[in-house]
Write an enzyme that holds these catalytic residues in place. Structure first.
Site, mmCIF file in Angstrom:
data_model
loop_
_atom_site.group_PDB
_atom_site.id
_atom_site.type_symbol
_atom_site.label_atom_id
_atom_site.label_comp_id
_atom_site.label_asym_id
_atom_site.label_seq_id
_atom_site.Cartn_x
_atom_site.Cartn_y
_atom_site.Cartn_z
ATOM 1 N N ASP A 133 23.784 -38.397 1.592
ATOM 2 C CA ASP A 133 23.085 -37.838 0.427
ATOM 3 C C ASP A 133 21.584 -38.119 0.383
ATOM 4 O O ASP A 133 20.859 -37.456 -0.344
ATOM 5 C CB ASP A 133 23.715 -38.376 -0.869
ATOM 6 C CG ASP A 133 25.165 -37.959 -1.021
ATOM 7 O OD1 ASP A 133 25.604 -37.073 -0.274
ATOM 8 O OD2 ASP A 133 25.858 -38.519 -1.888
ATOM 9 N N LYS A 219 15.925 -5.928 1.605
ATOM 10 C CA LYS A 219 16.652 -7.083 2.153
ATOM 11 C C LYS A 219 18.141 -6.756 2.205
ATOM 12 O O LYS A 219 18.656 -6.157 1.266
ATOM 13 C CB LYS A 219 16.483 -8.286 1.224
ATOM 14 C CG LYS A 219 15.298 -9.138 1.529
ATOM 15 C CD LYS A 219 15.437 -10.461 0.798
ATOM 16 C CE LYS A 219 14.428 -11.434 1.331
ATOM 17 N NZ LYS A 219 14.613 -12.776 0.847
HETATM 18 O O1 F6P Z 1 28.296 -39.647 -1.152
HETATM 19 C C1 F6P Z 1 28.662 -38.875 -0.074
HETATM 20 C C2 F6P Z 1 29.472 -37.681 -0.523
HETATM 21 O O2 F6P Z 1 29.830 -36.934 0.627
HETATM 22 C C3 F6P Z 1 28.829 -36.798 -1.567
HETATM 23 O O3 F6P Z 1 27.885 -35.900 -1.028
HETATM 24 C C4 F6P Z 1 30.023 -36.102 -2.122
HETATM 25 O O4 F6P Z 1 29.757 -35.618 -3.420
HETATM 26 C C5 F6P Z 1 31.070 -37.207 -2.129
HETATM 27 O O5 F6P Z 1 30.669 -38.138 -1.138
HETATM 28 C C6 F6P Z 1 32.468 -36.746 -1.837
HETATM 29 O O6 F6P Z 1 33.310 -37.866 -1.886
HETATM 30 P P1 F6P Z 1 34.797 -37.905 -1.333
HETATM 31 O O7 F6P Z 1 34.737 -37.876 0.158
HETATM 32 O O8 F6P Z 1 35.363 -39.156 -1.842
HETATM 33 O O9 F6P Z 1 35.457 -36.661 -1.846
#
Ligand code: F6P
Length: 327
Positions: A133, A219
């Site tokens: 993230d 487009k």
């Molecule tokens: O924090 C990393 C992340 O991949 C976020 O981007 C996403 O919202 C979340 O974890 C998803 O979590 P999980 O794998 O527990 O569904």
């Protein structure tokens, strides 16, 4: 500066996995061994620490992993570690194995836990930022971001092929929870027409006007990047409103966990290796508690307090860039 000598280091991953975590584990274990310390891997994050899932690591336990996504140590989000009892069990298990320092690879929630652990039990800790993230305060970069963005870019490029072959608009939902970072980078690098953020008011009228104007000037495709928010599916809500209120048809594609897997990029391998090395060196030098950070193009260290907030701010000039380049 502390002067308690460190003889061993334990490493764990916490929170969502990210490409490059294995590179950091490898760097930590091999740096520790190279400096004459004992190295231990803790399976399944803080939960595994509480459940005593600890093993000794040698140089070959981290062989042939630099190119592998995920984490060989596995990871978890532990509710039990949020309790004082859980942390006391974890400290007792470290003691039982004679592990006198701990490195946590994860996000800012994991760092908050590490800081509490240090405050309560005095065990030297270091944090290494690992999450796709890129949403941790105090560091410009978190391990896994570059790979995740590249995976999403490749996916959007493919979707663009179909969109332009059929005169379609696509809503592509990317990860990042409430962080705008992945969305902005993907939007700029794919020439997306618009971005929708989960925590901001959605300006449907502007989105629809921008897309219709583009189509009117010839487009044959439009891409809107959507951040997923607390759970996936925001793109479907946007799709409904665009259809109902603006007579605009859009297809939805949710990229989901595909963005978290795969071989780490050059950037993730390099920064993870540098951070893993620096985390161990800093512990040995008595510079703890600390987080390894990436600032102004360099890997450095920072106090935990600087790295435990969410970083959600949006750079307005990047949004302007998306808008201006996709007229
Ligand atoms: O924090 C990393 C992340 O991949 C976020 O981007 C996403 O919202 C979340 O974890 C998803 O979590 P999980 O794998 O527990 O569904």
């Amino acid at each position: 500066m502390n002067n308690k000598p460190i003889h061993s280091v334990g490493v764990l991953c916490s929170g969502g996995d990210s490409p490059g975590m294995n590179c950091a584990i490898r760097a930590i274990v091999r740096t520790a061994l190279g400096l004459g310390l004992n190295a231990y891997g803790i399976q399944r994050g803080y939960q595994g620490l509480i459940e005593n899932q600890i093993r000794s690591m040698d140089a070959s336990s981290v062989g042939n992993i630099i190119q592998r996504g995920g984490t060989i140590l596995q990871t978890s989000r532990s509710k039990e570690f949020m309790t004082a009892e859980g942390r006391a069990k974890a400290a007792a298990n470290l003691k039982q194995h004679n592990i006198d320092s701990l490195i946590v690879i994860g996000g800012n929630g994991s760092f908050k836990g590490a800081m509490k652990f240090f405050e309560e039990h005095g065990i030297p800790v270091a944090g290494v930022p690992g999450t796709i993230d890129n949403d941790i305060s105090g560091t410009d970069y978190t391990i896994g971001f570059d790979t995740a963005v590249q995976v999403a870019i490749e996916a959007v490029d493919r979707i663009r092929d179909t969109a332009s072959s059929h005169d379609r608009t696509f809503l592509v939902e990317v990860m990042g929870r409430n962080s705008p970072e992945i969305a902005i980078h993907v939007a700029i690098c794919t020439g997306a027409e618009n971005i929708v953020f989960s925590k901001q008011e959605i300006q449907y009228d502007k989105i629809s006007e921008h897309i219709k104007r583009g189509m009117a000037r010839g487009k044959n495709s439009s891409i809107i990047i959507v951040t997923e928010g607390d759970r996936p599916g925001l793109a479907y809500q946007v799709q409904d409103t665009l259809k109902k209120d603006f007579k605009l048809d859009a297809h939805v594609c949710i990229l989901g966990h595909i963005q978290r897997g795969g071989a780490p990029s050059h950037m993730d391998r390099f920064i993870a290796s540098r951070m893993g090395y620096l985390a161990v060196k800093s512990l040995v030098d008595g510079n703890y508690p600390l987080v390894t950070v990436y600032r102004d193009g360099h890997v450095a260290t920072a106090p935990f307090v600087e790295c435990i907030q969410d970083k959600h701010s949006i750079d307005k000039s990047e949004l302007e860039l998306v808008r201006l380049l996709s007229i």
